[in-house]
Design a protein around this motif. Structure first.
Motif, PDB file in Angstrom:
ATOM      1  N   TYR A  41      39.295  45.661  47.803  1.00 43.39           N
ATOM      2  CA  TYR A  41      39.806  44.883  46.661  1.00 43.39           C
ATOM      3  C   TYR A  41      38.882  45.082  45.467  1.00 43.39           C
ATOM      4  CZ  TYR A  41      41.251  40.900  43.809  1.00 43.39           C
ATOM      5  OH  TYR A  41      41.688  40.100  42.779  1.00 43.39           O
ATOM      6  N   VAL A  42      39.462  45.487  44.353  1.00 41.76           N
ATOM      7  CA  VAL A  42      38.694  45.746  43.137  1.00 41.76           C
ATOM      8  C   VAL A  42      39.203  44.850  42.016  1.00 41.76           C
ATOM      9  CG1 VAL A  42      38.019  47.457  41.399  1.00 41.76           C
ATOM     10  CG2 VAL A  42      38.303  48.141  43.808  1.00 41.76           C
ATOM     11  N   GLU A  43      38.293  44.251  41.293  1.00 41.73           N
ATOM     12  CA  GLU A  43      38.617  43.423  40.139  1.00 41.73           C
ATOM     13  C   GLU A  43      37.718  43.887  38.999  1.00 41.73           C
ATOM     14  OE1 GLU A  43      38.653  38.678  38.873  1.00 41.73           O
ATOM     15  OE2 GLU A  43      38.622  39.260  40.993  1.00 41.73           O
ATOM     16  N   GLU A  44      38.327  44.442  37.943  1.00 43.25           N
ATOM     17  CA  GLU A  44      37.496  45.016  36.880  1.00 43.25           C
ATOM     18  C   GLU A  44      38.231  45.027  35.539  1.00 43.25           C
ATOM     19  OE1 GLU A  44      36.650  49.099  37.601  1.00 43.25           O
ATOM     20  OE2 GLU A  44      38.735  49.726  37.580  1.00 43.25           O
ATOM     21  N   ASP A  45      37.426  45.199  34.490  1.00 48.31           N
ATOM     22  CA  ASP A  45      37.965  45.407  33.140  1.00 48.31           C
ATOM     23  C   ASP A  45      38.084  46.900  32.918  1.00 48.31           C
ATOM     24  OD1 ASP A  45      37.911  42.649  32.560  1.00 48.31           O
ATOM     25  OD2 ASP A  45      35.772  42.772  32.100  1.00 48.31           O
ATOM     26  N   GLU A  74      41.937  49.628  46.296  1.00 52.02           N
ATOM     27  CA  GLU A  74      41.592  51.043  46.174  1.00 52.02           C
ATOM     28  C   GLU A  74      41.206  51.591  47.539  1.00 52.02           C
ATOM     29  OE1 GLU A  74      39.243  53.385  42.820  1.00 52.02           O
ATOM     30  OE2 GLU A  74      37.854  52.251  44.107  1.00 52.02           O
ATOM     31  N   TYR A  75      41.752  52.727  47.880  1.00 48.97           N
ATOM     32  CA  TYR A  75      41.425  53.389  49.143  1.00 48.97           C
ATOM     33  C   TYR A  75      40.088  54.097  48.963  1.00 48.97           C
ATOM     34  CZ  TYR A  75      42.672  55.541  53.621  1.00 48.97           C
ATOM     35  OH  TYR A  75      42.714  55.909  54.946  1.00 48.97           O
ATOM     36  N   SER A  76      39.046  53.520  49.542  1.00 50.41           N
ATOM     37  CA  SER A  76      37.692  53.958  49.215  1.00 50.41           C
ATOM     38  C   SER A  76      36.841  54.161  50.472  1.00 50.41           C
ATOM     39  CB  SER A  76      37.028  52.910  48.317  1.00 50.41           C
ATOM     40  OG  SER A  76      35.657  53.187  48.131  1.00 50.41           O
TER      41      SER A  76
END
Length: 358
Positions: A66-70, A100-102
């Motif tokens: 899980y990604v949370e970004e500007d 994101e698949y990371s």
């Protein structure tokens, strides 16, 4: 260290660890020339390097993060309130949430951090140090985390990443063995194996070996809890007797057979006392312990407990021992034996199966 290496060759230590970690089926998936390893850290480094090279061939594990970004432009879900609250929209940036698949996940971060730790250990031979550095530089970009003991407990091993189980165990062993150097910041020193630690490895090795390799003869292999067959004389007295816990209990209810096995990792199998004429003998407390297990597990309603046998297992040091004794006129037999951990693996396998045959 020298005494330990004398009785457990480096290659065989790896086999013992694979069984102790309950990963025996993976012991041949990493091939290393252990005979040319001079120290245990060199073995651990070779194993980790070979394991990483296998990951590079078959693919580094990925999972959704899980990604949370500007960011500039929308990706995933646009969080309007956070975008407006932070005035990021004035700069053309939007606050987005997305999966994101990371490969930047904990299981890879542990390996990456361990490689870095090994690079800062000066005790590796030059070739091993070079190999560790090469793998470290080839590793896909992941976060370099400050590794902690708790991180290893957070890892989840599944069918998709089962091979990682072996690597994580190797990393944990390195983490527990390489401690920060008090005198040089960023450097590490190797913590030698203590007798207690080796005894724990030896015990788990025996447990998982018999559970995996002797399941046809003994379908149930576990640790059993045994209460002393004693009760308070005075009414109302609270019992303060301890509960005994076996190292290995092997049971075949259909064949009505039971064995209690106790692992003893001692540099000296036999001891002697001048006042007794220096006669070599097994430690009294060891005999007393296995006898307590055998006699106190008796249950008249379960007939085969009246013929349960006990085994004390030691690593071979000076001499090979295979002694069997009968307790009075009962059907209980007590065996005291050694296993030569300096043998080829097939001989160790054969010996371990031999000692449980009565």
């Amino acid at each position: 260290m020298e005494g330990i290496r004398k009785y457990i060759p480096i290659q065989n230590l790896y086999y013992l660890l694979c069984y102790a970690w309950d990963l025996a089926e993976q012991r041949d998936k990493i091939k290393v020339d252990a005979e040319h390893c001079n120290t245990y850290p060199d073995l651990f480094a070779k194993l980790l390097v070979a394991g990483c090279q296998r990951l590079f061939r078959y693919g580094i594990y990925h999972e959704y993060v899980y990604v949370e970004e500007d960011r500039y432009g929308v990706k995933g879900k646009l969080n309007v309130s956070k975008t407006l609250r932070g005035n990021h929209w004035r700069e053309g940036r939007l606050h987005c949430n997305y999966d994101e698949y990371s490969h930047d996940v904990l299981i890879n971060q542990i390996i990456y951090a361990t490689l870095r730790r090994l690079m800062n250990y000066d005790g590796l031979d030059a070739a091993n140090h070079k190999a560790v550095k090469s793998v470290y530089l080839q590793f896909p970009p992941v976060s370099l985390i400050p590794l902690t003991k708790e991180d290893f407990g957070k890892v989840t091993i599944t069918r998709n990443n089962r091979f990682y189980g072996l690597l994580v165990h190797i990393c944990q062993l390195i983490f527990e063995s390489l401690l920060p150097d008090e005198h040089t910041k960023g450097k590490y020193h190797f913590l030698d194996f203590s007798k207690d630690r080796l005894n724990a490895i030896f015990e788990k090795f025996l447990f998982n070996f018999y559970k995996k390799e002797c399941r046809d003869d003994y379908p149930t292999v576990d640790r059993s809890y045994i209460d002393f067959q004693m009760s308070p004389v005075d009414e109302g007295t609270v019992s303060h007797l301890p509960t005994m816990i076996t190292d290995v209990t092997m049971t075949n209810k259909r064949m009505e057979r039971k064995i209690i096995l106790d692992a003893k990792y001692y540099v000296q199998t036999l001891v002697s006392r001048p006042e007794e004429g220096s006669k070599e003998h097994i430690r009294r407390e060891h005999i007393s312990q296995i006898m307590s297990y055998v006699l106190n597990q008796e249950d008249a309603s379960v007939p085969y407990t009246l013929s349960t046998n006990g085994i004390l297992v030691y690593p071979k040091v000076q001499k090979s021992i295979f002694d069997t004794y009968r307790y009075r006129n009962t059907d209980h037999y007590i065996r005291v034996c050694t296993v030569d951990l300096n043998e080829e693996w097939k001989e160790i396998d054969r010996r371990l199966k031999e000692i449980i045959k009565f």
